[in-house]
Design a protein around this motif. Structure first.
Motif, PDB file in Angstrom:
ATOM      1  N   VAL A   1       0.864  -1.195  -0.007  1.00  0.00           N
ATOM      2  CA  VAL A   1       0.123  -0.185   0.008  1.00  0.00           C
ATOM      3  C   VAL A   1       1.007   1.252  -0.033  1.00  0.00           C
ATOM      4  N   MET A   2       1.853   1.361   0.748  1.00  0.00           N
ATOM      5  CA  MET A   2       2.877   2.417   0.911  1.00  0.00           C
ATOM      6  C   MET A   2       3.708   2.581  -0.541  1.00  0.00           C
ATOM      7  N   TYR A   3       3.799   1.461  -0.977  1.00  0.00           N
ATOM      8  CA  TYR A   3       4.604   1.699  -2.416  1.00  0.00           C
ATOM      9  C   TYR A   3       3.689   2.228  -3.546  1.00  0.00           C
ATOM     10  N   LEU A   4       2.465   1.790  -3.444  1.00  0.00           N
ATOM     11  CA  LEU A   4       1.538   2.079  -4.550  1.00  0.00           C
ATOM     12  C   LEU A   4       1.393   3.757  -4.408  1.00  0.00           C
ATOM     13  N   MET A   5       1.084   3.946  -3.119  1.00  0.00           N
ATOM     14  CA  MET A   5       0.758   5.477  -2.819  1.00  0.00           C
ATOM     15  C   MET A   5       1.831   6.257  -3.045  1.00  0.00           C
ATOM     16  N   ALA A   6       3.036   5.822  -2.970  1.00  0.00           N
ATOM     17  CA  ALA A   6       4.318   6.441  -3.098  1.00  0.00           C
ATOM     18  C   ALA A   6       4.433   7.003  -4.595  1.00  0.00           C
ATOM     19  N   VAL A   7       4.149   5.787  -5.384  1.00  0.00           N
ATOM     20  CA  VAL A   7       4.157   5.881  -6.907  1.00  0.00           C
ATOM     21  C   VAL A   7       3.246   6.662  -7.333  1.00  0.00           C
ATOM     22  N   ILE A   8       2.018   6.494  -7.120  1.00  0.00           N
ATOM     23  CA  ILE A   8       0.761   7.345  -7.466  1.00  0.00           C
ATOM     24  C   ILE A   8       0.964   8.964  -6.990  1.00  0.00           C
ATOM     25  N   GLY A   9       1.343   9.030  -5.807  1.00  0.00           N
ATOM     26  CA  GLY A   9       1.691  10.428  -5.380  1.00  0.00           C
ATOM     27  C   GLY A   9       2.646  11.141  -5.867  1.00  0.00           C
ATOM     28  N   ASN A  10       3.906  10.581  -5.985  1.00  0.00           N
ATOM     29  CA  ASN A  10       4.925  11.220  -6.569  1.00  0.00           C
ATOM     30  C   ASN A  10       4.782  11.499  -8.288  1.00  0.00           C
ATOM     31  N   THR A  11       4.223  10.348  -8.855  1.00  0.00           N
ATOM     32  CA  THR A  11       3.693  10.564 -10.181  1.00  0.00           C
ATOM     33  C   THR A  11       2.858  11.719 -10.611  1.00  0.00           C
ATOM     34  N   LEU A  12       1.880  12.081  -9.502  1.00  0.00           N
ATOM     35  CA  LEU A  12       1.016  13.084  -9.829  1.00  0.00           C
ATOM     36  C   LEU A  12       1.694  14.502  -9.474  1.00  0.00           C
ATOM     37  N   ILE A  13       2.772  14.474  -8.663  1.00  0.00           N
ATOM     38  CA  ILE A  13       3.319  15.768  -8.414  1.00  0.00           C
ATOM     39  C   ILE A  13       4.421  16.027  -9.665  1.00  0.00           C
ATOM     40  N   LEU A  14       4.877  14.995 -10.302  1.00  0.00           N
ATOM     41  CA  LEU A  14       5.696  14.928 -11.399  1.00  0.00           C
ATOM     42  C   LEU A  14       4.873  15.421 -12.560  1.00  0.00           C
ATOM     43  N   VAL A  15       3.541  15.104 -12.799  1.00  0.00           N
ATOM     44  CA  VAL A  15       2.646  15.507 -13.816  1.00  0.00           C
ATOM     45  C   VAL A  15       2.454  17.030 -13.725  1.00  0.00           C
ATOM     46  N   ILE A  16       1.827  17.298 -12.551  1.00  0.00           N
ATOM     47  CA  ILE A  16       1.426  18.692 -12.240  1.00  0.00           C
ATOM     48  C   ILE A  16       2.666  19.395 -12.591  1.00  0.00           C
ATOM     49  N   ILE A  17       3.963  19.279 -12.077  1.00  0.00           N
ATOM     50  CA  ILE A  17       4.962  20.205 -12.388  1.00  0.00           C
ATOM     51  C   ILE A  17       5.280  20.356 -13.707  1.00  0.00           C
ATOM     52  N   LYS A  18       5.176  19.267 -14.686  1.00  0.00           N
ATOM     53  CA  LYS A  18       5.355  19.314 -16.075  1.00  0.00           C
ATOM     54  C   LYS A  18       4.613  20.033 -16.865  1.00  0.00           C
ATOM     55  N   TYR A  19       3.545  19.892 -16.475  1.00  0.00           N
ATOM     56  CA  TYR A  19       2.229  20.711 -17.333  1.00  0.00           C
ATOM     57  C   TYR A  19       1.929  22.028 -16.845  1.00  0.00           C
ATOM     58  N   GLU A  20       2.238  22.413 -15.711  1.00  0.00           N
ATOM     59  CA  GLU A  20       1.878  23.717 -15.207  1.00  0.00           C
ATOM     60  C   GLU A  20       3.227  24.704 -15.211  1.00  0.00           C
ATOM     61  N   ASN A  21       3.099  25.508 -16.031  1.00  0.00           N
ATOM     62  CA  ASN A  21       4.163  26.401 -16.309  1.00  0.00           C
ATOM     63  C   ASN A  21       4.535  27.360 -15.176  1.00  0.00           C
ATOM     64  N   SER A  22       3.737  27.787 -14.084  1.00  0.00           N
ATOM     65  CA  SER A  22       3.959  28.456 -13.221  1.00  0.00           C
ATOM     66  C   SER A  22       4.834  27.934 -12.042  1.00  0.00           C
ATOM     67  N   LEU A  23       5.023  26.421 -12.133  1.00  0.00           N
ATOM     68  CA  LEU A  23       5.667  25.495 -11.234  1.00  0.00           C
ATOM     69  C   LEU A  23       7.288  25.259 -11.640  1.00  0.00           C
ATOM     70  N   HIS A  24       7.562  25.882 -12.893  1.00  0.00           N
ATOM     71  CA  HIS A  24       8.927  25.638 -13.671  1.00  0.00           C
ATOM     72  C   HIS A  24       9.940  26.540 -12.939  1.00  0.00           C
ATOM     73  N   SER A  25       9.843  26.433 -11.592  1.00  0.00           N
ATOM     74  CA  SER A  25      10.893  27.292 -10.733  1.00  0.00           C
ATOM     75  C   SER A  25      11.730  26.262 -10.103  1.00  0.00           C
ATOM     76  N   PRO A  26      13.046  26.872  -9.615  1.00  0.00           N
ATOM     77  CA  PRO A  26      13.812  25.836  -8.863  1.00  0.00           C
ATOM     78  C   PRO A  26      13.509  24.836  -7.963  1.00  0.00           C
ATOM     79  N   MET A  27      12.521  25.570  -6.952  1.00  0.00           N
ATOM     80  CA  MET A  27      11.963  24.699  -5.897  1.00  0.00           C
ATOM     81  C   MET A  27      11.053  23.753  -6.394  1.00  0.00           C
ATOM     82  N   TYR A  28      10.451  23.929  -7.499  1.00  0.00           N
ATOM     83  CA  TYR A  28       9.605  22.659  -8.015  1.00  0.00           C
ATOM     84  C   TYR A  28      10.292  21.603  -8.791  1.00  0.00           C
TER      85      TYR A  28
END
Length: 318
Positions: free
Chosen positions: A35-62
């Motif tokens: 369960v932890m592994y699946l949540m880790a993969v889903i959660g981190n993939t979601l963050i990667l997708v959001i940062i990739k497709y949202e131009n306002s998040l293309h800053s060093p921190m993100y």
């Protein structure tokens, strides 16, 4: 091939027993781990997708957060599928070369994660202590150099561990590894030859990477706190401090779990083996599982985008 005194000469296959002392309940332990592994993969993939497709998040921190998410996915994927194979399907055998590869990948991704956490701390340091120069210092070129640098540092420093095991240690007292994945010291302890060089180099790598990073992260945050508490307005202090809370939480969970697992494995001889192994497993599974939650809760931009995704999906379903 058998060697002197019943030892095994350069074994081709090793046996991973999982969690020694808890073999009868491993199938149940595998459920929360999965369960932890699946949540880790889903959660981190979601963050990667959001940062990739949202131009306002293309800053060093993100961008650093995206690096952390990708590393977390790779780190947990290195161990969890094989671990679940041991727990659920009794797939306990692994070739010696595959074991060494897993060990190298595992320790490399640990080193990369530590380097990314250092880069995130330096980013916060410049953003708070020298905000006018932040954009010019953390250029796209520097971000690329940091990503390549932390990757090469971890991979190159970890490679000699493979060589020292493969070409120095020939005779092993057993081929049974009392662990659920291939870890450096777990393999070294099987050898009947002098392993001092292997142990010394392992400590050298740990303190060169983790020790160096934790010192500079701590120094960065000391300077950040000094700067924040000198701000005249309370609102400004709270706003500056709030940008660091998520990173502080991630930093503490990674290093506290890591050092506790590291020192109990090497110096806690009175601690039962299953405690060592459980701590080691949690150290590799908990941070990738918690990091997306911490950043999702504490970072408004990511939280808003996640809520938008869920609202849109509900409307689509209806």
């Amino acid at each position: 091939m058998l060697g002197p005194n019943g030892s095994v000469f350069m074994p081709s296959v090793l046996t991973l027993i999982g969690i020694p002392g808890l073999e009868s309940v491993q199938c149940w332990i595998g459920i929360p781990f999965c369960v932890m592994y699946l949540m880790a993969v889903i959660g981190n993939t979601l963050i990667l997708v959001i940062i990739k497709y949202e131009n306002s998040l293309h800053s060093p921190m993100y961008i650093f957060l995206a690096m952390l998410g990708a590393t977390d996915i790779a780190l947990s994927t290195c161990i969890l599928p094989k671990m679940l194979g041991i727990f659920w399907f009794h797939l306990i055998e692994i070739s010696f070369e595959a074991c060494l590869l897993q060990m190298w990948l595992l320790h490399s991704f640990q080193g990369i994660e530590s380097g990314v956490l250092l880069a995130m701390a330096l980013d916060r340091y410049v953003a708070i202590c020298n905000p006018l120069r932040h954009a010019s210092i953390f250029s796209q070129k520097l971000l690329t150099h940091i990503g390549v640098g932390v990757t090469l540092r971890a991979a190159i420093l970890g490679a000699p561990c493979l060589v020292l095991i493969k070409y120095r240690l020939k005779f092993y007292r057993t081929t049974v590894v009392s662990h659920s994945y291939c870890e450096h010291m777990a393999i070294v302890k099987l050898a009947i030859e002098d392993t001092r060089i292997n142990k010394i180099y392992g400590l050298f790598v740990a303190f060169t990477i983790l020790g160096f990073d934790i010192i500079f992260i701590t120094l960065s945050y000391i300077q950040i706190f000094v700067t924040v508490f000198q701000l005249p307005q309370k609102e400004a202090r709270l706003k500056a401090f709030n940008t660091c809370i998520a990173h502080i939480c991630v930093f503490l969970q990674f290093y506290l779990l890591g050092f506790f697992s590291f020192f109990t494995h090497r110096f806690g001889s009175h601690i039962p083996p299953y405690v060592h192994i459980l701590l080691s497993n949690l150290y590799l599974l908990v941070p990738p599982f918690l990091n997306p939650i911490v950043y999702g809760v504490k970072t408004k931009q990511i939280r808003d985008h996640v809520l938008t995704i869920f609202v849109c999906s509900k409307r689509f379903n209806h």
